[in-house]
Design an enzyme around this catalytic site. Structure first.
Site, PDB file in Angstrom:
ATOM      1  N   GLU A   1       0.885  -1.176   0.000  1.00  0.00           N
ATOM      2  CA  GLU A   1       0.000   0.000   0.000  1.00  0.00           C
ATOM      3  C   GLU A   1       0.916   1.218   0.000  1.00  0.00           C
ATOM      4  O   GLU A   1       1.565   1.498   1.008  1.00  0.00           O
ATOM      5  CB  GLU A   1      -0.887  -0.012   1.253  1.00  0.00           C
ATOM      6  CG  GLU A   1      -1.850  -1.165   1.341  1.00  0.00           C
ATOM      7  CD  GLU A   1      -2.908  -1.143   0.250  1.00  0.00           C
ATOM      8  OE1 GLU A   1      -3.205  -0.069  -0.277  1.00  0.00           O
ATOM      9  OE2 GLU A   1      -3.420  -2.228  -0.089  1.00  0.00           O
TER      10      GLU A   1
ATOM     11  N   GLU B   1      -6.294  -4.495   0.590  1.00  0.00           N
ATOM     12  CA  GLU B   1      -6.529  -4.861   1.986  1.00  0.00           C
ATOM     13  C   GLU B   1      -8.015  -4.711   2.269  1.00  0.00           C
ATOM     14  O   GLU B   1      -8.780  -4.284   1.412  1.00  0.00           O
ATOM     15  CB  GLU B   1      -5.723  -3.934   2.907  1.00  0.00           C
ATOM     16  CG  GLU B   1      -4.216  -4.082   2.717  1.00  0.00           C
ATOM     17  CD  GLU B   1      -3.405  -3.258   3.716  1.00  0.00           C
ATOM     18  OE1 GLU B   1      -3.882  -2.185   4.128  1.00  0.00           O
ATOM     19  OE2 GLU B   1      -2.296  -3.688   4.060  1.00  0.00           O
TER      20      GLU B   1
END
Ligand code: NDP
Length: 479
Positions: free
Chosen positions: A247, A460
């Site tokens: 991320e 996620e």
């Protein structure tokens, strides 16, 4: 001096080196604590403990794992004020933000995955003459590495699904904001989390983070941080065929069409520009405004921004606190200088703010608004990650989409329009993973979270996270 310790094999331990790093309070620009300067030896011990505890933790029932995780969530709630104060002091963010967002979200992360795992199911596929069923099982020791902007919030966003799925964890918070991760280790002990299930090693990224990523007994890595760091991690983990979730950075567009609800767009854009001093990966740092309302929006936006209060994080009336470190403040200031060199006009802010008394050495920046820049210049293409936004007018939908999609990043975008058709049409053409229409940062933890292009790899949240933290096996049975 507040000295924190590593959490390895259920115990709070000194680093093998016996050395400590300085921890700064950004609101006053002074050292207030010490952090273990851990190295590969501490990571080795942590991985060993996590490996040893894996068979027992992974064979517990989902319900047993869930129970202890809910206890941790309860303890986070009980310690809300203490954790919020610690987060605010370590990071410089307003206390009211830590109290309303960071700490409640950390508790929600534990609670969400502790209950989510009880509903996690896998598929079966019936075919002519055979049936397939799929299993998803824990993998082993997960490496979780998180950044400084939302310290406990993002740390728990990784740890919670990893633990719920039955993995054991070796985690590293950012060395710049380690305090609440340390307090979490105390709460884990109090909650009765078995020794070795979660291990937290403090220290520098290139030493501790790198040792986790390189370790042959850590087969999966979940990382949130900068794109350059992510690239290095992928270079190490890729050839080892580790499972990887990245991320990374963002340079998010905030698109204001002329047919928007003006007041709502204005109010929320101030928030999406400057919340947490602009240090949220989802902040909309490039504001594109349809030309027919450009002047009106710009003037109203600048007026509101000038009314924001930059102040001590503990002051309940502060809208912005301190940025996280002196080096980060210098980086943001250097981008403001670059914007001027690139022909930008500073409409608000543009400088450091010096507060009175004990806060005079704190790292405060005025919320900054810039106009007159080409969408392609460095200021509009590189992630600044501070309280700085640019305003750019546009005439056509195709033009704004082209400008919005022009950066190497693709994390999130915000669209403001009252036209349902336009909202859907533009949302589908934006090259980013998360799009908000007529709102910002509205989060449902079940939704996939992550970016396209250089904003990351993988997603996620919800089932995506539980799938990442498990290994899939398909069994085909001939009927
Ligand atoms: P960094 O990439 O500098 O650091 C992130 C973490 O990685 C820290 O814990 C850091 O440790 C560690 N690290 C540094 N070097 C290595 C290495 N070689 N190997 C392993 N780990 C390492 O990011 P920042 O902390 O500066 O965070 C800001 C960035 O995070 C921004 O780019 C922001 O956009 C991004 N971000 C992305 C989010 C998303 O969901 N996409 C959410 C939030 C932030 P240490 O700090 O101790 O050096």
């Amino acid at each position: 001096m507040e000295r924190i310790l590593n959490y390895i094999n259920g115990k709070l331990t000194e680093p093998a080196s016996g050395q400590y790093l300085e921890n700064f309070d950004p609101s006053v620009g002074q050292v207030y604590g010490e952090i273990p300067d851990s190295d590969q030896r501490d990571v080795e011990k942590a991985v060993e403990a996590a490996k040893e505890s894996f068979p027992e933790w992974s064979s517990k029932s989902n319900e047993e794992r869930s129970r202890v995780m809910i206890k941790i969530a309860d303890l986070i709630d009980e310690n809300l004020e203490r954790l919020a104060k610690a987060e605010s002091k370590d990071n410089g963010k307003p206390l009211k933000l830590a109290r309303a967002v960071d700490i409640p979200r950390a508790s929600s992360n534990f609670r969400f995955f502790a209950t989510g795992i009880l509903h996690f199911a896998s598929e079966s596929h019936l075919m002519d003459g055979a049936i397939n069923y799929t299993t998803r099982t824990p993998i082993g020791v997960a490496g979780c590495i998180s950044p400084w902007n939302l310290p406990l919030y993002l740390f728990t966003w990784k740890i919670a699904p990893a633990l719920a799925a039955g993995n054991t964890v070796v985690a590293k918070p950012s060395e710049i904001t380690p305090m609440t991760a340390f307090l979490l280790s105390e709460l884990c002990i109090e909650a009765g989390l078995p020794a070795g299930v979660l291990n937290i090693v403090h220290g520098l990224g290139p030493k501790v983070g790198q040792a986790i990523v390189e370790h042959q007994d850590v087969p999966l890595i979940s990382f949130t941080g900068g794109t350059a760091t992510g690239k290095g991690i992928a270079a190490t983990a890729g050839p080892m065929f580790k499972k990887l979730s990245l991320e990374l950075g963002g340079k998010n567009p905030n698109i204001i069409f002329a047919d928007c609800d003006f007041d709502k767009a204005l109010r929320t854009s101030v928030q999406s520009s400057f919340a947490n001093q602009g240090q949220i990966c989802l902040c909309g740092s490039r504001i594109f405004i349809e030309r027919s309302i450009y002047d009106k929006f710009r003037d109203a936006f600048v007026e509101r921004v000038k009314n924001l209060k930059v102040g001590a994080p503990m002051d309940e009336t502060s809208n912005l606190g301190a940025v996280v470190s002196s080096s980060h403040m210098e980086k943001v200031l250097s981008y403001i200088e670059l914007a001027k060199e690139e022909g930008g006009t500073i409409l608000a802010g543009g400088e450091r703010v010096v507060l009175d008394g004990e806060f005079s050495n704190g790292y405060y920046l005025a919320p900054t608004v810039i106009e007159g820049l080409d969408y392609n210049c460095r200021t509009n293409q590189e992630e600044i990650f501070g309280p700085v936004v640019t305003l750019t007018p546009f005439d056509e939908e195709a033009e704004v989409l082209q400008m919005a999609n022009s950066t190497p990043y693709g994390l999130s975008a915000t669209i403001w329009t009252e036209s349902l058709t336009k909202a859907h049409r533009t949302a589908h053409q934006l090259k980013c993973g998360i799009i908000w229409v007529n709102c910002w940062l509205v989060r449902d933890l079940r939704t996939p979270f992550g970016g396209m292009k250089q904003s990351g790899v993988g997603r996620e949240g919800g089932w995506e996270a539980l799938k990442f933290f498990t290994e899939t096996r398909n069994v085909c049975v001939k009927l």
